[in-house]
Structure formats: C-alpha cells, structure tokens
Write a protein that holds these residues in place. Structure first.
Motif, PDB file in Angstrom:
ATOM      1  N   ASP A 209     -70.136 -19.720 -50.673  1.00 45.17           N
ATOM      2  CA  ASP A 209     -69.557 -20.862 -49.978  1.00 45.17           C
ATOM      3  C   ASP A 209     -70.546 -21.452 -48.984  1.00 45.17           C
ATOM      4  N   LEU A 210     -71.289 -20.596 -48.293  1.00 44.08           N
ATOM      5  CA  LEU A 210     -72.304 -21.055 -47.355  1.00 44.08           C
ATOM      6  C   LEU A 210     -73.398 -21.830 -48.090  1.00 44.08           C
ATOM      7  N   MET A 211     -73.837 -21.316 -49.240  1.00 47.18           N
ATOM      8  CA  MET A 211     -74.852 -21.997 -50.044  1.00 47.18           C
ATOM      9  C   MET A 211     -74.377 -23.400 -50.414  1.00 47.18           C
ATOM     10  N   ARG A 212     -73.147 -23.492 -50.873  1.00 46.56           N
ATOM     11  CA  ARG A 212     -72.601 -24.788 -51.290  1.00 46.56           C
ATOM     12  C   ARG A 212     -72.434 -25.735 -50.111  1.00 46.56           C
ATOM     13  N   GLU A 213     -72.068 -25.181 -48.971  1.00 43.51           N
ATOM     14  CA  GLU A 213     -71.942 -26.008 -47.767  1.00 43.51           C
ATOM     15  C   GLU A 213     -73.309 -26.579 -47.370  1.00 43.51           C
ATOM     16  N   LYS A 214     -74.320 -25.726 -47.356  1.00 43.05           N
ATOM     17  CA  LYS A 214     -75.668 -26.178 -46.992  1.00 43.05           C
ATOM     18  C   LYS A 214     -76.199 -27.201 -47.984  1.00 43.05           C
ATOM     19  N   ALA A 215     -75.881 -27.018 -49.272  1.00 41.05           N
ATOM     20  CA  ALA A 215     -76.339 -27.945 -50.301  1.00 41.05           C
ATOM     21  C   ALA A 215     -75.550 -29.252 -50.265  1.00 41.05           C
ATOM     22  N   GLY A 216     -74.399 -29.247 -49.594  1.00 41.58           N
ATOM     23  CA  GLY A 216     -73.574 -30.447 -49.553  1.00 41.58           C
ATOM     24  C   GLY A 216     -72.937 -30.757 -50.892  1.00 41.58           C
ATOM     25  N   ASN A 217     -72.704 -29.700 -51.686  1.00 42.77           N
ATOM     26  CA  ASN A 217     -72.156 -29.863 -53.026  1.00 42.77           C
ATOM     27  C   ASN A 217     -71.244 -28.669 -53.309  1.00 42.77           C
ATOM     28  N   SER A 218     -69.959 -28.922 -53.448  1.00 39.72           N
ATOM     29  CA  SER A 218     -69.005 -27.832 -53.635  1.00 39.72           C
ATOM     30  C   SER A 218     -69.134 -27.145 -54.990  1.00 39.72           C
TER      31      SER A 218
END
Length: 91
Positions: free
Chosen positions: A47-56
């Motif tokens: 979830d953190l990775m997706r948040e940082k990438a700005g892509n769910s």
C-alpha cells in the motif's frame, strides 16, 4: 539513506521477475546501496508503494529514495540509457 526497491517475491510474471533481477543486478554492479522491500511479505508495504507511486494499481518493481518516489522499471531503464541513473535515483 539507501534506495528502496519495492519488489514481489511471489510474482507469477516472468517479465516482472526479469525486471527485478535486472534492477538488483544494475544497482549491485554500480555499488549503489539499496534496501529490497518485499511487498508480498507485508501488505502495508504494498500500500505504501502504491501511495508513493500515486497509482492504486502500481506493480513491483517501484523505486524510492527515502520518501521521494523515483519511478518504475521503465523509467529506471530510460535513466540508464540516458546516462542519468544517479539523477533518477537522487543520489
């Protein structure tokens, strides 16, 4: 602070596995310290990775330096081709 590489140890995709191996190989060969973060071992990390990438729906591998998102594998490869890997990784 080492570069953080979000990866998947349980990916069923051969392409994803090859991309992760290439990324780890390049960083190791250039003596760039990195911290591998397995998103399969901890859903909070995914979830953190997706948040940082700005892509769910972002998939591994994804690269950060501290709290700063650097990019995905395609951007990593482009940075290598352009001779701008250090700039891409913000090191």
């Amino acid at each position: 602070m080492p570069v953080k590489v979000f990866y998947s140890s349980a990916s069923g995709s051969m392409e994803t596995k090859k991309r992760q191996e290439r990324l780890f190989s390049v960083l190791t060969s250039k003596n760039i310290p990195f911290e591998p973060v397995d998103i399969c071992q901890n859903l909070e990390e995914r979830d953190l990775m997706r948040e940082k990438a700005g892509n769910s729906a972002a998939l591994a591998p994804q690269i950060c330096n501290g709290d700063v998102y650097c990019g995905d594998f395609v951007a990593f490869e482009e940075a290598i081709e352009m001779g701008q890997l250090e700039k891409f990784l913000r090191i």
